[in-house]
Design an enzyme around this catalytic site. Sequence first.
Site, PDB file in Angstrom:
ATOM      1  N   ASP A  20       2.036   6.552  -9.963  1.00 25.47           N
ATOM      2  CA  ASP A  20       1.876   6.510  -8.509  1.00 25.47           C
ATOM      3  C   ASP A  20       1.679   7.916  -7.947  1.00 25.47           C
ATOM      4  OD1 ASP A  20       1.723   5.308  -6.024  1.00 25.47           O
ATOM      5  OD2 ASP A  20       3.891   5.199  -5.747  1.00 25.47           O
ATOM      6  N   ASN A  23      -3.352   8.929  -4.356  1.00 25.36           N
ATOM      7  CA  ASN A  23      -3.901   9.088  -3.001  1.00 25.36           C
ATOM      8  C   ASN A  23      -3.217  10.227  -2.254  1.00 25.36           C
ATOM      9  OD1 ASN A  23      -6.074   7.290  -2.774  1.00 25.36           O
ATOM     10  ND2 ASN A  23      -4.692   5.552  -2.387  1.00 25.36           N
ATOM     11  N   ARG A  24      -1.876  10.324  -2.394  1.00 34.15           N
ATOM     12  CA  ARG A  24      -1.168  11.408  -1.702  1.00 34.15           C
ATOM     13  C   ARG A  24      -1.582  12.774  -2.263  1.00 34.15           C
ATOM     14  NH1 ARG A  24       4.524   9.664  -2.602  1.00 34.15           N
ATOM     15  NH2 ARG A  24       3.518   7.936  -3.688  1.00 34.15           N
ATOM     16  N   SER A  66      -1.579  -6.462  -9.578  1.00 34.90           N
ATOM     17  CA  SER A  66      -1.986  -7.682  -8.854  1.00 34.90           C
ATOM     18  C   SER A  66      -2.090  -7.391  -7.359  1.00 34.90           C
ATOM     19  CB  SER A  66      -0.941  -8.789  -9.025  1.00 34.90           C
ATOM     20  OG  SER A  66      -0.550  -8.942 -10.355  1.00 34.90           O
ATOM     21  N   ASN A  68      -2.756  -4.523  -5.936  1.00 37.33           N
ATOM     22  CA  ASN A  68      -3.807  -3.550  -5.593  1.00 37.33           C
ATOM     23  C   ASN A  68      -5.090  -4.214  -5.077  1.00 37.33           C
ATOM     24  OD1 ASN A  68      -3.003  -1.051  -8.152  1.00 37.33           O
ATOM     25  ND2 ASN A  68      -2.323  -1.206  -6.035  1.00 37.33           N
ATOM     26  N   ARG A 188       8.531   6.157 -13.199  1.00 32.94           N
ATOM     27  CA  ARG A 188       7.673   6.047 -12.026  1.00 32.94           C
ATOM     28  C   ARG A 188       7.501   7.424 -11.407  1.00 32.94           C
ATOM     29  NH1 ARG A 188       7.017   1.537  -7.545  1.00 32.94           N
ATOM     30  NH2 ARG A 188       5.425   2.584  -6.285  1.00 32.94           N
ATOM     31  N   GLU A 207      15.743   2.174 -19.702  1.00 37.16           N
ATOM     32  CA  GLU A 207      16.296   3.281 -18.925  1.00 37.16           C
ATOM     33  C   GLU A 207      15.239   3.648 -17.889  1.00 37.16           C
ATOM     34  OE1 GLU A 207      19.207   4.880 -19.041  1.00 37.16           O
ATOM     35  OE2 GLU A 207      20.017   3.749 -20.738  1.00 37.16           O
TER      36      GLU A 207
END
Length: 253
Positions: A20, A23-24, A66, A68, A188, A207
């Site tokens: 993730d 875009n940022r 899904s 997106n 993430r 974990e």
Amino acid sequence: MTTTLLPLATTPKHIAIIMDGNNRYGKAQKLAAGAGHIAGKDALDPIVEHCLARGVQVLTVFAFSSENWARPANEVELLMQLLEQTIHEQMPRMHKYRIRLRFIGDRSQLSPQLAKLMSDAEATTAQFDAMTLVIAISYGGQWDIANAAQSLARQVVDGSIKPDDITAESLGQAVQLADLSAVDMLIRTGGEYRISNFLLWQAAYAELFFTPTLWPEFTPDELDRMMQDFANRERRFGMTSEQVQSGAAQTAE
Ligand code: M2E
């Protein structure tokens, strides 16, 4: 330059990553719309190489969820185009490193030419065994579990199993990646603290690792620090802090 990696007490067999922050990253760098995804596409190569160097067996990445499909149409189009381009571009690397490529997700939603590219890539890398790289496209954990439930329900209808045969064990054999080991580490990037419908079943005991680093800026160095943290968490597994401090970890070896 190659640096020597100190061996880890425990190496994760299966790492999954929610990539993730593309875009940022693009906005922060004042890139054109969508260019963050192009930057994100290049961040994966050094991560794959680091997983190979550490002896990780499976790396699974969330390329397109899904959910997106609800993004603006032009972004969905760009992502589909990038997926095709990336699969083409990755093939020489799969051969060079002998990596098996696999895809998970709902292929019925994809264009026929993307679906064909995916099955061709799987077929031509099926004999490679240095590592398995799994790309999740149009994937959702709830879709995966519902899909598994449907396949068991069909077996009940055709009489090959009974309703009582639907167990955590048999359902677990019907979800995607059932032939691979469970996810040990779920990472993430991008600063959010959610699993976002990624590998719900497969990551039941994983974990969890969260970092504010945006995906295009995530490096093998940061991954390795997480792997060292993972090894330390494993050392403590099931023990009280008093047991860890008294050196009970040594007696367990
Ligand atoms: C990827 C796809 O955001 C996505 C754009 C395309 C590239 N990407 C990120 C991937 O995750 C396919 C392969 Cl073979 C490797 C990476």
